[in-house]
Write an enzyme that holds these catalytic residues in place. Sequence first.
Site, PDB file in Angstrom:
ATOM      1  N   ARG A 210      12.441   9.507  15.716  1.00 30.16           N
ATOM      2  CA  ARG A 210      13.055   9.117  14.439  1.00 30.16           C
ATOM      3  C   ARG A 210      14.103  10.128  14.005  1.00 30.16           C
ATOM      4  O   ARG A 210      14.718   9.927  12.948  1.00 30.16           O
ATOM      5  CB  ARG A 210      11.979   9.047  13.365  1.00 30.16           C
ATOM      6  CG  ARG A 210      11.583   7.632  12.939  1.00 30.16           C
ATOM      7  CD  ARG A 210      10.471   7.757  11.944  1.00 30.16           C
ATOM      8  NE  ARG A 210      10.241   6.631  11.120  1.00 30.16           N
ATOM      9  CZ  ARG A 210       9.260   5.737  11.299  1.00 30.16           C
ATOM     10  NH1 ARG A 210       8.473   5.844  12.342  1.00 30.16           N
ATOM     11  NH2 ARG A 210       9.075   4.781  10.436  1.00 30.16           N
TER      12      ARG A 210
ATOM     13  N   ARG B 271       4.717  -7.819   3.191  1.00 31.44           N
ATOM     14  CA  ARG B 271       3.966  -7.448   4.401  1.00 31.44           C
ATOM     15  C   ARG B 271       2.505  -7.152   4.082  1.00 31.44           C
ATOM     16  O   ARG B 271       2.193  -6.514   3.085  1.00 31.44           O
ATOM     17  CB  ARG B 271       4.620  -6.215   5.037  1.00 31.44           C
ATOM     18  CG  ARG B 271       3.880  -5.735   6.272  1.00 31.44           C
ATOM     19  CD  ARG B 271       4.759  -4.935   7.174  1.00 31.44           C
ATOM     20  NE  ARG B 271       4.950  -3.566   6.724  1.00 31.44           N
ATOM     21  CZ  ARG B 271       5.557  -2.650   7.454  1.00 31.44           C
ATOM     22  NH1 ARG B 271       6.049  -2.950   8.641  1.00 31.44           N
ATOM     23  NH2 ARG B 271       5.709  -1.421   6.993  1.00 31.44           N
TER      24      ARG B 271
ATOM     25  N   ARG C 233      12.393   5.154   2.106  1.00 32.52           N
ATOM     26  CA  ARG C 233      12.244   5.084   3.570  1.00 32.52           C
ATOM     27  C   ARG C 233      13.551   4.607   4.215  1.00 32.52           C
ATOM     28  O   ARG C 233      13.931   5.076   5.286  1.00 32.52           O
ATOM     29  CB  ARG C 233      11.086   4.149   3.941  1.00 32.52           C
ATOM     30  CG  ARG C 233       9.733   4.792   3.660  1.00 32.52           C
ATOM     31  CD  ARG C 233       8.613   3.784   3.695  1.00 32.52           C
ATOM     32  NE  ARG C 233       8.383   3.220   4.999  1.00 32.52           N
ATOM     33  CZ  ARG C 233       7.797   2.043   5.210  1.00 32.52           C
ATOM     34  NH1 ARG C 233       7.405   1.313   4.193  1.00 32.52           N
ATOM     35  NH2 ARG C 233       7.605   1.616   6.430  1.00 32.52           N
TER      36      ARG C 233
ATOM     37  N   ARG D 294       0.360  -1.791   2.428  1.00 31.47           N
ATOM     38  CA  ARG D 294       0.506  -0.338   2.622  1.00 31.47           C
ATOM     39  C   ARG D 294       1.077   0.314   1.368  1.00 31.47           C
ATOM     40  O   ARG D 294       1.965  -0.235   0.735  1.00 31.47           O
ATOM     41  CB  ARG D 294       1.442  -0.071   3.809  1.00 31.47           C
ATOM     42  CG  ARG D 294       0.762  -0.246   5.144  1.00 31.47           C
ATOM     43  CD  ARG D 294       1.718  -0.207   6.309  1.00 31.47           C
ATOM     44  NE  ARG D 294       2.770   0.801   6.212  1.00 31.47           N
ATOM     45  CZ  ARG D 294       3.616   1.068   7.203  1.00 31.47           C
ATOM     46  NH1 ARG D 294       3.534   0.411   8.347  1.00 31.47           N
ATOM     47  NH2 ARG D 294       4.551   1.990   7.052  1.00 31.47           N
TER      48      ARG D 294
HETATM   49  P1  AMP Z   1       5.881   3.370  10.307  1.00 34.30           P
HETATM   50  O1  AMP Z   1       4.561   2.700  10.357  1.00 34.30           O
HETATM   51  O2  AMP Z   1       6.537   3.484  11.666  1.00 34.30           O
HETATM   52  O3  AMP Z   1       6.816   2.786   9.271  1.00 34.30           O
HETATM   53  O4  AMP Z   1       5.612   4.891   9.858  1.00 34.30           O
HETATM   54  C1  AMP Z   1       5.000   5.183   8.612  1.00 34.30           C
HETATM   55  C2  AMP Z   1       5.302   6.616   8.210  1.00 34.30           C
HETATM   56  O5  AMP Z   1       4.779   7.516   9.199  1.00 34.30           O
HETATM   57  C3  AMP Z   1       6.769   6.970   8.114  1.00 34.30           C
HETATM   58  O6  AMP Z   1       7.328   6.589   6.864  1.00 34.30           O
HETATM   59  C4  AMP Z   1       6.705   8.480   8.279  1.00 34.30           C
HETATM   60  O7  AMP Z   1       6.228   9.108   7.102  1.00 34.30           O
HETATM   61  C5  AMP Z   1       5.630   8.647   9.340  1.00 34.30           C
HETATM   62  N1  AMP Z   1       6.191   8.647  10.717  1.00 34.30           N
HETATM   63  C6  AMP Z   1       5.952   7.748  11.705  1.00 34.30           C
HETATM   64  N2  AMP Z   1       6.611   8.079  12.818  1.00 34.30           N
HETATM   65  C7  AMP Z   1       7.314   9.201  12.543  1.00 34.30           C
HETATM   66  C8  AMP Z   1       8.218  10.023  13.269  1.00 34.30           C
HETATM   67  N3  AMP Z   1       8.556   9.744  14.544  1.00 34.30           N
HETATM   68  N4  AMP Z   1       8.733  11.106  12.641  1.00 34.30           N
HETATM   69  C9  AMP Z   1       8.409  11.416  11.378  1.00 34.30           C
HETATM   70  N5  AMP Z   1       7.575  10.684  10.622  1.00 34.30           N
HETATM   71  C10 AMP Z   1       7.032   9.579  11.186  1.00 34.30           C
END
Ligand code: AMP
Length: 223
Positions: free
Chosen positions: A91, A130, A174, A163
């Site tokens: 990311r 969602r 985000r 969530r």
């Molecule tokens: P997601 O389910 O992919 O939207 O991830 C939820 C949250 O997890 C994100 O908003 C970040 O806080 C954290 N997160 C997930 N993957 C990463 C990553 N590769 N780097 C940093 N934070 C992450």
Amino acid sequence: MAELNLILLGPPGSGKGTQGERLQEDLDCPYYATGDILRAAVKEGTEVGRAAKEYMDRGDLVPDEVLIGIISDRLGSGEADHGFILDGFPRTVVQAEALDAELGELGRQLTAVVLIDVDDDEIVNRLSGRRVCQDKGHVYHVEYNPPAEEGICDVDGSELYTRDDDRPEVVRHRLEQYHDKTAPLVDYYKKQGLLNRVEGADDPDRVGEKIRTLVSTLSLEEG
Ligand code: AMP
């Protein structure tokens, strides 16, 4: 068949999770969704989970070294030796460079990056509807992809929830984080000739078909 080492890239809510699960079934290789891994760690109350929770609740990125550690453990474990699908990692450019270095040390490389492109208005609309299953994180949408029985997961019968980070003010943050820190990866992978863009505004089946066609082509090329 040669290994397929794939990344699913795209803004939050672009459908990476839905498409990642489908791809995993097609390709029968490990699927690492870092958001799911972190949420499981938070639920279990591990050290990583405790460190990550406050960042996640705010919609901030968790520090790079935490994520690099998580992915490097999995790639080094042997279970991903014949290919993998990454969702939500990398990311940041720092994470992408660390991944290149790790794969380089293992004598491997990425096969392709699939960018699922969806604009911001559509993202806000999608995330507000969602719902996610408590047990395994299966993803639904109240309007576009509802479960057969309201509030219950079709796959494992567990309860569905919203969530915390899908609240509108956190979603906006985000998205800012995505544009600031993750979108530069589009150029990063374009320069490496790895980027494949897929229009993600279609319904999930159509997007899934496009990704499946793309991956079949890649499999033939890798042969
Ligand atoms: P997601 O389910 O992919 O939207 O991830 C939820 C949250 O997890 C994100 O908003 C970040 O806080 C954290 N997160 C997930 N993957 C990463 C990553 N590769 N780097 C940093 N934070 C992450």
